[in-house]
Design an enzyme around this catalytic site. Structure first.
Site, PDB file in Angstrom:
ATOM      1  N   ASN A 156       7.304  12.137  -4.598  1.00 16.55           N
ATOM      2  CA  ASN A 156       6.071  12.429  -5.236  1.00 16.55           C
ATOM      3  C   ASN A 156       4.954  12.539  -4.142  1.00 16.55           C
ATOM      4  O   ASN A 156       4.347  13.664  -4.040  1.00 16.55           O
ATOM      5  CB  ASN A 156       5.718  11.604  -6.176  1.00 16.55           C
ATOM      6  CG  ASN A 156       5.467  10.293  -5.795  1.00 16.55           C
ATOM      7  OD1 ASN A 156       6.274   9.702  -5.019  1.00 16.55           O
ATOM      8  ND2 ASN A 156       4.604   9.422  -6.423  1.00 16.55           N
ATOM      9  N   GLU A 254       7.993  -0.821  -3.799  1.00 16.60           N
ATOM     10  CA  GLU A 254       6.794  -0.295  -4.551  1.00 16.60           C
ATOM     11  C   GLU A 254       7.517   0.656  -5.338  1.00 16.60           C
ATOM     12  O   GLU A 254       8.304   1.586  -5.222  1.00 16.60           O
ATOM     13  CB  GLU A 254       6.052   0.591  -3.599  1.00 16.60           C
ATOM     14  CG  GLU A 254       5.493  -0.170  -2.291  1.00 16.60           C
ATOM     15  CD  GLU A 254       4.373  -1.132  -2.959  1.00 16.60           C
ATOM     16  OE1 GLU A 254       3.862  -1.184  -3.918  1.00 16.60           O
ATOM     17  OE2 GLU A 254       3.888  -2.065  -2.006  1.00 16.60           O
ATOM     18  N   CYS A 288       2.677   7.217  -8.886  1.00 16.63           N
ATOM     19  CA  CYS A 288       3.006   5.915  -9.477  1.00 16.63           C
ATOM     20  C   CYS A 288       1.927   5.319 -10.361  1.00 16.63           C
ATOM     21  O   CYS A 288       1.878   4.366 -11.128  1.00 16.63           O
ATOM     22  CB  CYS A 288       3.543   4.854  -8.495  1.00 16.63           C
ATOM     23  SG  CYS A 288       2.438   5.058  -7.046  1.00 16.63           S
ATOM     24  N   GLU A 466       2.133  -3.181   0.450  1.00 18.39           N
ATOM     25  CA  GLU A 466       2.012  -2.316   1.691  1.00 18.39           C
ATOM     26  C   GLU A 466       0.396  -2.229   1.881  1.00 18.39           C
ATOM     27  O   GLU A 466      -0.235  -2.517   1.218  1.00 18.39           O
ATOM     28  CB  GLU A 466       2.411  -0.771   1.424  1.00 18.39           C
ATOM     29  CG  GLU A 466       3.945  -1.026   1.204  1.00 18.39           C
ATOM     30  CD  GLU A 466       4.744   0.248   1.373  1.00 18.39           C
ATOM     31  OE1 GLU A 466       4.422   1.104   0.493  1.00 18.39           O
ATOM     32  OE2 GLU A 466       5.220   0.640   2.291  1.00 18.39           O
TER      33      GLU A 466
END
Ligand code: NDP
Length: 491
Positions: A156, A254, A288, A466
């Site tokens: 994405n 993630e 996300c 992250e």
């Protein structure tokens, strides 16, 4: 690396060399037109082994391991400059592969350069610690690289995800084997090319392309991989977590989200509705952190639905390289099928489709994987389309009565990545932000991000953070050193 045409077989990057695998290939398709962009080489276990072994040797070269922080930072800055100089090429790679509109691809390429700059600064300035000692010795904590990091990315937002993994992993002194999604492999290859041209030693960044179940699997199972950094779906992340647990190696995961976006009756409705629309439809909803569950306080529900309908119906769906297109196609035809199955499930469960739910009829879009921005009301919080991540331009709207009802509904999900709250009452904003079980909360804004702020999810949305300083520590292991100041001094 050679320039590509539709017939070209694109090679991958191992040990600073471009490696093709004729006969072991896959198609990379433009989702806006349905045409094949090029054929891509696919690494099998043997090529993955070569990449990881190469990375292992490169990681342990003293010139890399002991490189002084300011010199490492200079290298990262050079990569950032290289990305900036080839921003348009990187953006084009992404646009041709996942169909995001040009302006967004360009912005993401710019953000990749900024990420390298940020970690260059972190690399040069981050300190180790002298810890309080309990005797006549100096006690210290220092941070060392793991060795080989396997970085696995989704389709994405590949440009930003790859920078978010590769920059801190290199800043921390590791070598990386990067496996991009089979849908979007070429930005990663171009990043590898830029890094080599910027002076990164051969073998420190290797890019293996191929299918998740073959290339990705061989990578995570390789005994010389010492850490895995993964972004993708929760099911794949869970499987990778299990494989890493078997080998007792750390993982950063993630994963997916089903983020609640919350609109109280006292909010500035015009700003809130704009935030909601951007929060779900930007990037064709393939984000996300997309605010895919909208909770609206009941007294303003009808007005908000009216406004949303108008906005959703007004979004210009178009070819990604056309200047006024606001939304491109889904990233692949298989993914559009997946989105459409969820829309059908919403119909089957009694949902009312207030906007979209169908493919656009413009002739120039007929060959692409397009779908109109979709707005659904009337579903319960237990409906499949409300509970599961669709990862598409589909917004489900649910009413709530008061704060308690809202918190109960918003937190009733296996996910916990992000949330948004719109209200004019700052005390209420604080109370709600405190109770939301998500790794990120936006108040009177949505999708604002900063490279300095740690990013990651609660619950099934992932493990680890992250970005920010913690994004560097993710790629380091600490070593405690006790250094006696008195040779006769034993505890
Ligand atoms: P997937 O989980 O299907 O794939 C992600 C990556 O993992 C791809 O490179 C894929 O390769 C690879 N992969 C697949 N199977 C394996 C395996 N068995 N072993 C090793 N690697 C494997 O996710 P998508 O690419 O479909 O991305 C969409 C998902 O990513 C969404 O659920 C979304 O929420 C999540 N996401 C999370 C973000 C976050 O920061 N929390 C950010 C962006 C996305 P291949 O493509 O070849 O199958």
């Amino acid at each position: 690396m050679s320039q590509t045409t539709a017939q070209t077989l694109k090679p991958m990057l191992i040990q600073g060399e471009w490696v093709s695998t004729p006969g072991q290939e896959f198609d990379v398709v433009n989702p806006a037109t349905g045409t094949v962009n090029y054929r891509m080489s696919a690494a099998d276990a043997q090529q993955v082994d070569l990449a990881v072994t190469t990375a292992h040797h490169a990681a342990h070269q003293l010139a890399w391991r002991n490189m002084l922080p300011h010199l490492r930072a200079r290298l990262l800055m050079a990569i950032a400059d290289g990305i900036e100089a080839r921003k348009e090429d990187l953006a084009r790679c992404q646009m041709l592969e996942n169909g995001k509109v040009w302006s967004e691809c360009l912005a993401q390429a710019g953000s990749a350069a900024a990420t390298f700059r940020y970690y260059a600064a972190v690399c040069e300035t981050m300190v180790s610690e002298v810890t309080p000692s309990r005797g006549a010795y100096l006690s210290m904590t220092r941070y060392e690289p793991y060795g080989v990091v396997a970085a696995i990315t989704p389709w994405n937002s590949p440009l930003t995800m790859e920078a978010q993994k590769v920059a801190p992993a290199l800043a921390a002194g590791n070598a990386v084997v990067l496996k991009p999604s089979e849908v979007t492999p070429s930005g990663a290859l171009l990043l590898g090319e830029i890094a080599l041209a910027s002076g990164l030693p051969a073998g420190i960044l290797n890019v293996v392309t191929g299918l998740g179940g073959v290339t990705g699997k061989a990578l995570i199972e390789h005994p010389l991989v010492r850490m895995i950094s993964f972004t993708g779906g929760t099911a794949t992340g869970r499987a990778i977590g299990v494989a890493a647990a078997q080998r007792l190696i750390p993982t950063a995961l993630e994963l997916g989200g089903k983020s609640p976006h919350i609109l109280f009756a006292d909010a500035n409705l015009s700003a809130a509705v704009d935030g909601v629309v951007d929060g779900i439809y930007e990037g064709t909803g393939q984000s996300c952190v997309a605010g895919s569950r909208l909770f609206v306080q009941r007294q303003v529900l009808d007005e908000v639905l009216d406004r949303l309908m108008q906005k959703a119906n007004g979004i210009r769906v178009g070819l990604p390289d056309v200047a006024d297109s606001e939304m491109g196609p889904a990233a692949s035809f298989a993914h559009r099928d997946h989105i459409e199955r969820y829309i059908q499930s919403a119909r089957d469960e009694g949902g009312e489709i207030l906007a979209g739910g169908y493919r656009p009829d413009a002739p120039e879009l007929a060959q692409g994987a397009f779908i109109r921005p979709t707005l659904i009301a009337g579903l319960s919080n237990q409906a499949k389309a409300v509970r599961e991540e669709i990862f598409g331009p589909v917004l489900c709207v649910l009413p709530f009565e008061d704060e308690d009802d809202l918190i109960a509904q918003a937190n009733d999900t296996t996910y916990g990545l992000a949330s948004g709250v719109w209200t004019a009452d700052y005390q209420k904003a604080w109370r709600v932000a405190d109770k939301l079980q998500t790794g990120l909360v936006w108040i009177n804004t949505y999708k604002q991000l900063s490279i300095s702020t740690p990013f990651g999810g609660y619950k099934d949305s992932g493990l680890g953070r992250e970005k920010g300083l913690s994004g560097m520590r993710l790629y380091q292991q600490s070593k405690g050193i006790y250094w006696s100041m008195n040779p006769n001094n034993m505890p």
